[in-house]
Write a protein that holds these residues in place. Structure first.
Motif, short mmCIF file in Angstrom:
data_model
loop_
_atom_site.label_atom_id
_atom_site.label_comp_id
_atom_site.label_asym_id
_atom_site.label_seq_id
_atom_site.Cartn_x
_atom_site.Cartn_y
_atom_site.Cartn_z
N ARG A 125 -14.06 12.18 4.03
CA ARG A 125 -12.78 12.88 3.91
C ARG A 125 -11.93 12.14 2.89
O ARG A 125 -12.13 10.94 2.66
CB ARG A 125 -12.07 12.94 5.27
N VAL A 126 -11.02 12.84 2.27
CA VAL A 126 -10.12 12.20 1.31
C VAL A 126 -8.69 12.28 1.82
O VAL A 126 -8.33 13.19 2.56
CB VAL A 126 -10.23 12.84 -0.09
N GLY A 127 -7.90 11.29 1.42
CA GLY A 127 -6.52 11.26 1.89
C GLY A 127 -5.75 10.14 1.22
O GLY A 127 -6.06 9.72 0.10
N PHE A 128 -4.77 9.63 1.96
CA PHE A 128 -3.83 8.66 1.40
C PHE A 128 -3.68 7.49 2.37
O PHE A 128 -3.60 7.68 3.59
CB PHE A 128 -2.47 9.32 1.16
N ALA A 129 -3.63 6.28 1.83
CA ALA A 129 -3.51 5.09 2.67
C ALA A 129 -2.90 3.97 1.84
O ALA A 129 -2.75 4.07 0.62
CB ALA A 129 -4.87 4.68 3.22
N GLY A 130 -2.55 2.90 2.53
CA GLY A 130 -2.09 1.69 1.85
C GLY A 130 -0.60 1.54 1.69
O GLY A 130 -0.12 0.46 1.31
#
Length: 226
Positions: A49-54
């Motif tokens: 899955r792709v997404g946003f983090a950090g």
């Protein structure tokens, strides 16, 4: 071609029988479309899955990412593919020290989920630094959260083939079921060039699912319209 009864349930339950041993890996290596396809084509990777983090800003989106990074998250079976192999693939297919022209969006990022992963990162980092002949500047930190990206970004390359999606809808009537399936991960990798018809077909024959489900998936795969 008749759809096997309870096909989705049997396929996914079979592939996830070792759920207690499965691990997650979360990382950023530039635009997330390509890495999702690359890792989705690898045997042992069950979900992508792709997404946003950090970052710290809440509820990031593609248009309002804030201080987050484009990130890929995979679920994998370490009895088939090791975390060491995943790290070598990660560092071997992007340059971790390039200047980033869009803030944190495309930085090289590694989030470890366990202390063992943290130790492994240190070892493989030294190995890859020797190959690069320079220090690696990847941002490394413990996993704190992941926000799934919008639907249009999941399995991006597979979704460029609407006729194939229509055929897949016969066994995956809900788009999220398809996006989270191992089958879709392989197809997304395949259309991007990570795998061949023969390699995908051979791998399906080794999946821990019923023979009827194997035969159905292989037949469907070979008849998909690209």
């Amino acid at each position: 071609m008749e759809v096997p009864q309870m096909a989705i349930k049997q396929i996914e339950e079979g592939l996830h029988q070792s759920d207690d041993r499965l691990e997650f890996a979360t990382f950023g290596m530039g635009c997330f479309w390509g890495p999702e396809a690359r890792f989705g084509g690898m045997p042992g990777v069950l979900q992508t899955r792709v997404g946003f983090a950090g970052g710290r800003e809440p509820a990031p989106t593609y248009r309002k990412m804030g201080d987050h990074t484009e990130t890929v998250q995979i679920e994998f079976d370490p009895s088939v593919i090791s975390y060491e192999e995943i790290l070598r693939e990660f560092w071997g297919h992007h340059y971790p020290n390039r200047d980033n022209y869009k803030g944190r969006q495309y930085i090289s990022l590694l989030h470890y989920h366990t202390e063992q992963q943290h130790k492994t990162i240190g070892l493989i980092r030294k190995e890859m630094e020797a190959k690069l002949e320079e220090p690696i500047e990847t941002e490394i930190s413990p996993f704190t959260g992941f926000t799934r990206a919008e639907e249009r970004h999941q399995k991006y390359y597979l979704k460029r083939y609407p006729k194939a999606l229509e055929q897949l809808a016969k066994i995956y009537p809900e788009r999220e079921l398809l996006e989270d399936s191992t089958f879709a991960a392989r197809l997304n990798g395949f259309v991007k060039g990570f795998g061949t018809k023969d390699s995908v077909r051979k791998e399906i024959t080794q999946w821990n699912i019923g023979e009827a489900e194997k035969a159905y998936l292989i037949e469907l795969f070979l008849k998909l319209k690209w």
